[in-house]
Motif scaffolding. Structure first.
Motif, PDB file in Angstrom:
ATOM      1  N   MET A   1      -2.547  10.757  -9.543  1.00 19.38           N
ATOM      2  CA  MET A   1      -2.564   9.371  -9.118  1.00 19.38           C
ATOM      3  C   MET A   1      -1.904   8.545 -10.227  1.00 19.38           C
ATOM      4  O   MET A   1      -2.230   8.679 -11.387  1.00 19.38           O
ATOM      5  CB  MET A   1      -4.012   8.942  -8.879  1.00 19.38           C
ATOM      6  N   ALA A   2      -1.007   7.681  -9.848  1.00 19.91           N
ATOM      7  CA  ALA A   2      -0.286   6.852 -10.812  1.00 19.91           C
ATOM      8  C   ALA A   2      -1.192   5.763 -11.376  1.00 19.91           C
ATOM      9  O   ALA A   2      -2.181   5.365 -10.756  1.00 19.91           O
ATOM     10  CB  ALA A   2       0.926   6.223 -10.134  1.00 19.91           C
ATOM     11  N   GLY A   3      -0.834   5.293 -12.574  1.00 17.41           N
ATOM     12  CA  GLY A   3      -1.620   4.256 -13.241  1.00 17.41           C
ATOM     13  C   GLY A   3      -1.804   3.010 -12.407  1.00 17.41           C
ATOM     14  O   GLY A   3      -2.875   2.405 -12.404  1.00 17.41           O
ATOM     15  N   ASP A   4      -0.760   2.600 -11.673  1.00 14.14           N
ATOM     16  CA  ASP A   4      -0.864   1.396 -10.842  1.00 14.14           C
ATOM     17  C   ASP A   4      -1.886   1.580  -9.724  1.00 14.14           C
ATOM     18  O   ASP A   4      -2.628   0.663  -9.388  1.00 14.14           O
ATOM     19  CB  ASP A   4       0.496   1.031 -10.243  1.00 14.14           C
ATOM     20  N   GLU A   5      -1.921   2.777  -9.161  1.00 15.05           N
ATOM     21  CA  GLU A   5      -2.875   3.063  -8.081  1.00 15.05           C
ATOM     22  C   GLU A   5      -4.299   3.072  -8.636  1.00 15.05           C
ATOM     23  O   GLU A   5      -5.225   2.556  -8.005  1.00 15.05           O
ATOM     24  CB  GLU A   5      -2.553   4.405  -7.414  1.00 15.05           C
ATOM     25  N   ILE A   6      -4.472   3.645  -9.818  1.00 14.10           N
ATOM     26  CA  ILE A   6      -5.799   3.650 -10.448  1.00 14.10           C
ATOM     27  C   ILE A   6      -6.246   2.226 -10.726  1.00 14.10           C
ATOM     28  O   ILE A   6      -7.391   1.861 -10.468  1.00 14.10           O
ATOM     29  CB  ILE A   6      -5.786   4.494 -11.738  1.00 14.10           C
ATOM     30  N   ARG A   7      -5.340   1.398 -11.236  1.00 12.34           N
ATOM     31  CA  ARG A   7      -5.681   0.000 -11.527  1.00 12.34           C
ATOM     32  C   ARG A   7      -6.061  -0.736 -10.246  1.00 12.34           C
ATOM     33  O   ARG A   7      -7.016  -1.512 -10.220  1.00 12.34           O
ATOM     34  CB  ARG A   7      -4.521  -0.690 -12.223  1.00 12.34           C
ATOM     35  N   LYS A   8      -5.326  -0.488  -9.165  1.00 13.31           N
ATOM     36  CA  LYS A   8      -5.626  -1.143  -7.887  1.00 13.31           C
ATOM     37  C   LYS A   8      -7.015  -0.742  -7.397  1.00 13.31           C
ATOM     38  O   LYS A   8      -7.818  -1.593  -7.002  1.00 13.31           O
ATOM     39  CB  LYS A   8      -4.570  -0.752  -6.850  1.00 13.31           C
ATOM     40  N   ARG A   9      -7.321   0.543  -7.462  1.00 10.46           N
ATOM     41  CA  ARG A   9      -8.629   1.014  -7.002  1.00 10.46           C
ATOM     42  C   ARG A   9      -9.752   0.536  -7.911  1.00 10.46           C
ATOM     43  O   ARG A   9     -10.839   0.202  -7.449  1.00 10.46           O
ATOM     44  CB  ARG A   9      -8.637   2.527  -6.885  1.00 10.46           C
ATOM     45  N   ALA A  10      -9.484   0.486  -9.206  1.00 12.37           N
ATOM     46  CA  ALA A  10     -10.487  -0.020 -10.142  1.00 12.37           C
ATOM     47  C   ALA A  10     -10.785  -1.485  -9.858  1.00 12.37           C
ATOM     48  O   ALA A  10     -11.931  -1.927  -9.956  1.00 12.37           O
ATOM     49  CB  ALA A  10     -10.018   0.170 -11.581  1.00 12.37           C
ATOM     50  N   THR A  11      -9.770  -2.251  -9.499  1.00 15.73           N
ATOM     51  CA  THR A  11      -9.964  -3.656  -9.148  1.00 15.73           C
ATOM     52  C   THR A  11     -10.840  -3.781  -7.909  1.00 15.73           C
ATOM     53  O   THR A  11     -11.726  -4.637  -7.843  1.00 15.73           O
ATOM     54  CB  THR A  11      -8.599  -4.344  -8.927  1.00 15.73           C
ATOM     55  N   GLU A  12     -10.625  -2.916  -6.929  1.00 15.27           N
ATOM     56  CA  GLU A  12     -11.446  -2.932  -5.719  1.00 15.27           C
ATOM     57  C   GLU A  12     -12.895  -2.562  -6.035  1.00 15.27           C
ATOM     58  O   GLU A  12     -13.830  -3.198  -5.519  1.00 15.27           O
ATOM     59  CB  GLU A  12     -10.861  -1.969  -4.683  1.00 15.27           C
ATOM     60  N   VAL A  13     -13.082  -1.565  -6.885  1.00 15.34           N
ATOM     61  CA  VAL A  13     -14.442  -1.168  -7.271  1.00 15.34           C
ATOM     62  C   VAL A  13     -15.115  -2.298  -8.041  1.00 15.34           C
ATOM     63  O   VAL A  13     -16.291  -2.601  -7.831  1.00 15.34           O
ATOM     64  CB  VAL A  13     -14.421   0.136  -8.101  1.00 15.34           C
ATOM     65  N   GLN A  14     -14.365  -2.945  -8.920  1.00 12.82           N
ATOM     66  CA  GLN A  14     -14.924  -4.049  -9.698  1.00 12.82           C
ATOM     67  C   GLN A  14     -15.377  -5.188  -8.781  1.00 12.82           C
ATOM     68  O   GLN A  14     -16.426  -5.793  -9.005  1.00 12.82           O
ATOM     69  CB  GLN A  14     -13.907  -4.564 -10.706  1.00 12.82           C
ATOM     70  N   ALA A  15     -14.626  -5.460  -7.731  1.00  8.66           N
ATOM     71  CA  ALA A  15     -15.023  -6.496  -6.772  1.00  8.66           C
ATOM     72  C   ALA A  15     -16.345  -6.121  -6.097  1.00  8.66           C
ATOM     73  O   ALA A  15     -17.208  -6.979  -5.897  1.00  8.66           O
ATOM     74  CB  ALA A  15     -13.925  -6.705  -5.732  1.00  8.66           C
ATOM     75  N   LEU A  16     -16.507  -4.852  -5.772  1.00  6.18           N
ATOM     76  CA  LEU A  16     -17.771  -4.403  -5.173  1.00  6.18           C
ATOM     77  C   LEU A  16     -18.921  -4.513  -6.169  1.00  6.18           C
ATOM     78  O   LEU A  16     -20.039  -4.886  -5.793  1.00  6.18           O
ATOM     79  CB  LEU A  16     -17.639  -2.958  -4.686  1.00  6.18           C
ATOM     80  N   VAL A  17     -18.658  -4.202  -7.433  1.00  9.36           N
ATOM     81  CA  VAL A  17     -19.691  -4.333  -8.466  1.00  9.36           C
ATOM     82  C   VAL A  17     -20.162  -5.784  -8.549  1.00  9.36           C
ATOM     83  O   VAL A  17     -21.355  -6.060  -8.625  1.00  9.36           O
ATOM     84  CB  VAL A  17     -19.177  -3.835  -9.836  1.00  9.36           C
ATOM     85  N   HIS A  18     -19.220  -6.723  -8.490  1.00 12.31           N
ATOM     86  CA  HIS A  18     -19.584  -8.148  -8.536  1.00 12.31           C
ATOM     87  C   HIS A  18     -20.442  -8.533  -7.330  1.00 12.31           C
ATOM     88  O   HIS A  18     -21.399  -9.304  -7.464  1.00 12.31           O
ATOM     89  CB  HIS A  18     -18.341  -9.032  -8.618  1.00 12.31           C
ATOM     90  N   LYS A  19     -20.118  -7.988  -6.160  1.00 16.85           N
ATOM     91  CA  LYS A  19     -20.925  -8.276  -4.975  1.00 16.85           C
ATOM     92  C   LYS A  19     -22.343  -7.744  -5.138  1.00 16.85           C
ATOM     93  O   LYS A  19     -23.315  -8.405  -4.762  1.00 16.85           O
ATOM     94  CB  LYS A  19     -20.280  -7.665  -3.723  1.00 16.85           C
ATOM     95  N   VAL A  20     -22.467  -6.538  -5.693  1.00 22.51           N
ATOM     96  CA  VAL A  20     -23.795  -5.960  -5.911  1.00 22.51           C
ATOM     97  C   VAL A  20     -24.571  -6.789  -6.927  1.00 22.51           C
ATOM     98  O   VAL A  20     -25.772  -7.029  -6.765  1.00 22.51           O
ATOM     99  CB  VAL A  20     -23.693  -4.482  -6.360  1.00 22.51           C
ATOM    100  N   GLN A  21     -23.902  -7.257  -7.977  1.00 14.93           N
ATOM    101  CA  GLN A  21     -24.577  -8.075  -8.978  1.00 14.93           C
ATOM    102  C   GLN A  21     -25.110  -9.364  -8.366  1.00 14.93           C
ATOM    103  O   GLN A  21     -26.206  -9.809  -8.704  1.00 14.93           O
ATOM    104  CB  GLN A  21     -23.633  -8.375 -10.141  1.00 14.93           C
ATOM    105  N   GLU A  22     -24.372  -9.975  -7.460  1.00 14.22           N
ATOM    106  CA  GLU A  22     -24.853 -11.163  -6.759  1.00 14.22           C
ATOM    107  C   GLU A  22     -26.003 -10.798  -5.815  1.00 14.22           C
ATOM    108  O   GLU A  22     -27.000 -11.501  -5.733  1.00 14.22           O
ATOM    109  CB  GLU A  22     -23.715 -11.805  -5.969  1.00 14.22           C
ATOM    110  N   TRP A  23     -25.858  -9.693  -5.102  1.00 10.42           N
ATOM    111  CA  TRP A  23     -26.838  -9.250  -4.120  1.00 10.42           C
ATOM    112  C   TRP A  23     -28.165  -8.904  -4.778  1.00 10.42           C
ATOM    113  O   TRP A  23     -29.225  -9.204  -4.235  1.00 10.42           O
ATOM    114  CB  TRP A  23     -26.267  -8.037  -3.389  1.00 10.42           C
ATOM    115  N   ARG A  24     -28.111  -8.274  -5.966  1.00  8.10           N
ATOM    116  CA  ARG A  24     -29.353  -7.792  -6.590  1.00  8.10           C
ATOM    117  C   ARG A  24     -30.316  -8.919  -6.916  1.00  8.10           C
ATOM    118  O   ARG A  24     -31.517  -8.694  -6.962  1.00  8.10           O
ATOM    119  CB  ARG A  24     -29.062  -6.932  -7.819  1.00  8.10           C
TER     120      ARG A  24
END
Length: 70
Positions: A1-24
């Motif tokens: 997986m290329a670095g750009d793809e990893i960065r894109k997916r990491a950004t998506e995961v980070q957005a979900l982490v923020h949602k969980v932090q608000e939800w908790r």
């Protein structure tokens, strides 16, 4: 997986982490589901932090303001 793809997916995961932090803060902390979801978010955040900086998500304007203490 290329670095750009990893960065894109990491950004998506980070957005979900923020949602969980608000939800908790809104949910009952006594349930097994709550504990599992919060642990998953914490582990995902740790994985993102362990990535080389060029693969980490770029900080949002809100995060930069918070880091600067404004």
């Amino acid at each position: 997986m290329a670095g750009d793809e990893i960065r894109k997916r990491a950004t998506e995961v980070q957005a979900l982490v923020h949602k969980v932090q608000e939800w908790r803060t809104e949910q009952d902390p006594g349930t097994p589901e709550w504990l599992t979801l919060c642990e998953l978010a914490d582990q995902a955040e740790g994985l993102i932090a362990a990535l080389p900086w060029r693969m980490q998500p770029a900080p949002t304007a809100e995060e930069l303001i918070e880091l600067m203490g404004l």
